[in-house]
Design an enzyme around this catalytic site. Structure first.
Site, PDB file in Angstrom:
ATOM      1  N   ASP A 112       0.819  -1.233  -0.037  1.00 30.18           N
ATOM      2  CA  ASP A 112      -0.226  -0.033   0.072  1.00 30.18           C
ATOM      3  C   ASP A 112       0.698   1.270  -0.033  1.00 30.18           C
ATOM      4  O   ASP A 112       1.905   1.288   0.071  1.00 30.18           O
ATOM      5  CB  ASP A 112      -0.994  -0.050   1.222  1.00 30.18           C
ATOM      6  CG  ASP A 112      -0.404   0.091   2.718  1.00 30.18           C
ATOM      7  OD1 ASP A 112       0.645  -0.468   2.536  1.00 30.18           O
ATOM      8  OD2 ASP A 112      -1.027   0.680   3.329  1.00 30.18           O
ATOM      9  N   GLU A 177      -0.045  -0.921   5.911  1.00 25.11           N
ATOM     10  CA  GLU A 177       0.993  -0.397   6.691  1.00 25.11           C
ATOM     11  C   GLU A 177       0.622   1.230   7.040  1.00 25.11           C
ATOM     12  O   GLU A 177       0.745   1.580   8.056  1.00 25.11           O
ATOM     13  CB  GLU A 177       2.358  -0.554   6.286  1.00 25.11           C
ATOM     14  CG  GLU A 177       3.503  -0.328   7.187  1.00 25.11           C
ATOM     15  CD  GLU A 177       3.968   1.183   7.350  1.00 25.11           C
ATOM     16  OE1 GLU A 177       4.368   1.428   8.441  1.00 25.11           O
ATOM     17  OE2 GLU A 177       3.654   1.943   6.435  1.00 25.11           O
TER      18      GLU A 177
HETATM   19  N1  BES Z   1       8.465   3.358   5.968  1.00 20.79           N
HETATM   20  C1  BES Z   1       7.575   4.351   6.789  1.00 20.79           C
HETATM   21  C2  BES Z   1       8.581   4.431   7.961  1.00 20.79           C
HETATM   22  C3  BES Z   1       9.751   5.153   7.857  1.00 20.79           C
HETATM   23  C4  BES Z   1       9.548   6.496   7.555  1.00 20.79           C
HETATM   24  C5  BES Z   1      10.891   4.460   7.994  1.00 20.79           C
HETATM   25  C6  BES Z   1      10.840   7.064   7.525  1.00 20.79           C
HETATM   26  C7  BES Z   1      12.074   5.202   8.044  1.00 20.79           C
HETATM   27  C8  BES Z   1      12.029   6.542   7.414  1.00 20.79           C
HETATM   28  C9  BES Z   1       6.192   3.723   6.940  1.00 20.79           C
HETATM   29  O1  BES Z   1       5.580   3.167   5.592  1.00 20.79           O
HETATM   30  C10 BES Z   1       5.607   4.799   7.397  1.00 20.79           C
HETATM   31  O2  BES Z   1       5.235   5.821   6.615  1.00 20.79           O
HETATM   32  N2  BES Z   1       5.141   4.645   8.890  1.00 20.79           N
HETATM   33  C11 BES Z   1       4.125   5.591   9.335  1.00 20.79           C
HETATM   34  C12 BES Z   1       3.427   4.793  10.384  1.00 20.79           C
HETATM   35  C13 BES Z   1       2.070   5.187  10.498  1.00 20.79           C
HETATM   36  C14 BES Z   1       1.078   5.283   9.335  1.00 20.79           C
HETATM   37  C15 BES Z   1       1.361   4.095  11.601  1.00 20.79           C
HETATM   38  C16 BES Z   1       4.835   6.788   9.953  1.00 20.79           C
HETATM   39  O3  BES Z   1       6.070   6.674  10.493  1.00 20.79           O
HETATM   40  O4  BES Z   1       4.225   7.822  10.154  1.00 20.79           O
HETATM   41 MN    MN Z   2       6.789   2.273   4.584  1.00 19.75          MN
HETATM   42 MN    MN Z   3       5.052   5.231   4.921  1.00 19.09          MN
END
Ligand code: BES
Ligand code: MN
Ligand code: MN
Length: 478
Positions: A112, A177
């Site tokens: 996604d 995710e």
């Molecule tokens: N891949 C990201 C997390 C991430 C962001 C890792 C930057 C390393 C660097 C993940 O897809 C994400 O966006 N996570 C969200 C979590 C939320 C939607 C529960 C976030 O961090 O905002």
């Molecule tokens: Mn991600």
């Molecule tokens: Mn993300």
């Protein structure tokens, strides 16, 4: 402490000169190098699917995204490929379990993507991938389709050339995710056996910088809430009524402004109670990272940085909790001027959390404090939208060491160990329910505009990611 000592051991101990080439793996590497252009064309097909999980409108595209992943896993030679229906978006499962006596690695990632707005700021269409200067531009390129696809291709190449894998492999690729991973969490709670493994390998984070092999060992957690302030029972003429009752927008702004003091310290009582202080050893590790505050500021288009007093920028992002208003709504926002005293105002507020803060506890403390700050002139509603626990992964696990060695071999450089400010809430569920450590072996860059217009992924890192994944299989079997 034990964990942090092994950071030192690892960062000091990996020396590429000591690596002896393995002829079997070199054939896999040559095969990957020869086919990289085909892989890139296939990745484009994946990126053309607008699999945005937030809105009902893309439900069918989410199915297409899941089918795409399933078909490619099948083509790669994985067995038991299944698209698993859930209450939300489908999960994709696959495995290859013909390495008796060898460990099992579970590859996790997500198909996604985030919404694309504001579309006017994209230089090319978000679901029409284009390559410019060795980078592929599309929504989901770096987060996380490009990174998921690397592992599918490394397994395919390995199976084509060697006919069998050196370890057992499972895949679980989800479609929620970006909206909290609820369906995957339910699936794990009811099917822990299906996903049983010795370690989880995740490529959904970033490199410290271009060409720098990086293992991320810490993620921040999250508590995300919504605050609604209601004043009068309808919008009012701001001349007739202005100055006689509380304005919900002004009141909301006052409340928000009280949540953090001028030193960047969050004022919610009890907020810092469980925060673990950064150790000396870890501070030392952070200081070994080359970081220019000036370059960082310039790249983001600001004159000066701002953050909690007493901490460096890396410490602030990697190890300190924070509170941010993500969106605010109220009153008249169209072009021109309308004199109105609004009935309602709303703000979305997120807090990034660090070990050992508990998102449920923080959400309660936030709610209690916001209510205490709300004057009797308005009413308030606080809604908990979602949360996630902060993460620290073990550095002395066999899979972490295999990941670091694999990246070092592919990149020809020493692997560094960093923490990250973002969140991947499902990691804690893997730790608690599967009792398996996670390895965050990411290949993105934080400058690749994830969640923002013109998202892209450096194809050099895509290529090195496929090679790292192949090396990982071999290293983890040792
Ligand atoms: N891949 C990201 C997390 C991430 C962001 C890792 C930057 C390393 C660097 C993940 O897809 C994400 O966006 N996570 C969200 C979590 C939320 C939607 C529960 C976030 O961090 O905002
Ligand atoms: Mn991600
Ligand atoms: Mn993300």
């Amino acid at each position: 402490m034990e964990v942090l000592q092994s950071i030192k051991f690892l960062t000091g101990g990996l020396n590429i000169i000591l690596y002896r080439k393995d002829p079997k793996l070199e054939r896999v590497v040559s095969y990957i190098n020869a086919n990289i252009h085909t892989y890139i064309e296939e990745l484009k097909d994946f990126l053309r699917i607008p699999s945005i999980s937030t809105s009902e409108q893309y439900k069918n595209d989410m199915l297409k995204g899941a089918d795409f992943v399933a078909n490619k896993l099948k083509d790669a030679g994985l067995k038991n490929v299944k698209v698993i229906k859930t209450k939300g978006h489908p999960l994709v499962y696959a495995d290859w379990l013909n390495a008796p006596g060898k460990p099992t690695v579970l590859f996790y990632g997500h198909y996604d993507v985030q919404p694309v707005d504001p579309i006017s700021l994209w230089d090319s269409l978000p679901f029409d991938p284009v390559i410019k200067n060795g980078k592929i531009y599309a929504r989901g390129a770096t987060d996380d389709k490009g990174q998921v696809y690397m592992h599918i291709k490394s397994i395919e190449a390995y199976l084509k050339i060697v006919k069998k894998l050196p370890v057992n492999v499972k895949f679980i690729i989800e479609g929620e995710e970006e909206i909290g991973s609820e369906s995957l969490e339910n699936f794990i709670n009811n099917n822990a056996k299906t996903l049983k493994c010795d370690a989880v390998l995740i490529s959904d984070t970033a490199l410290y910088g271009p060409g720098i092999p990086t293992i991320t060992y810490g993620l921040r957690g999250l508590a995300y809430l919504q605050v609604e302030i209601t004043g009068p029972n309808r919008d009012l003429h701001s001349g007739t009524f202005g100055g006689t009752i509380a304005n919900p927008i002004n009141t909301l702004a006052e409340i928000i402004s009280k949540l953090m003091d001028k030193n960047g310290h969050i004022t919610i009582p009890g907020f810092y109670d469980d925060v673990v202080k950064i150790s000396k050893l870890e501070k030392e590790n952070f200081r070994s990272f080359i970081f220019s505050e000036k370059k960082f500021a310039t790249e983001l288009g600001v004159r000066k940085l701002k953050g909690e007093k007493g901490y460096t920028t890396l410490e602030r992002s990697w190890t300190r909790p924070t509170l941010d208003c993500n969106g605010i709504l109220g009153g008249f926002t169209e072009e021109g001027a309308k004199t109105v005293l609004p009935s309602k105002a709303m703000a979305k507020i997120s807090m990034r959390l660090v070990p050992n803060q508990n998102p449920k506890k923080i959400s309660k403390l936030f709610t209690k404090y916001v209510k205490s700050l709300t004057p009797q002139t308005v009413s308030v509603k606080v809604k908990d939208l979602h949360g996630g626990y902060p993460v620290l992964t073990p550095l002395n696990d066999k899979a972490t060491i295999a990941g670091a060695t694999a990246m070092s071999k592919a990149f020809g450089k020493k692997t560094v160990f960093m923490r990250e400010g973002g969140s991947i809430p499902i990691v804690t569920v893997f730790t608690k329910k599967l009792k398996a450590p996670s390895v965050l072996m990411g290949f993105g860059l934080n400058t690749e505009n994830l969640h923002s217009p013109n998202e892209h992924f450096d194809l050099k890192h895509f290529h090195l990611g496929i090679l790292s994944s192949a090396y990982f299989l071999q290293e983890y079997a040792k």
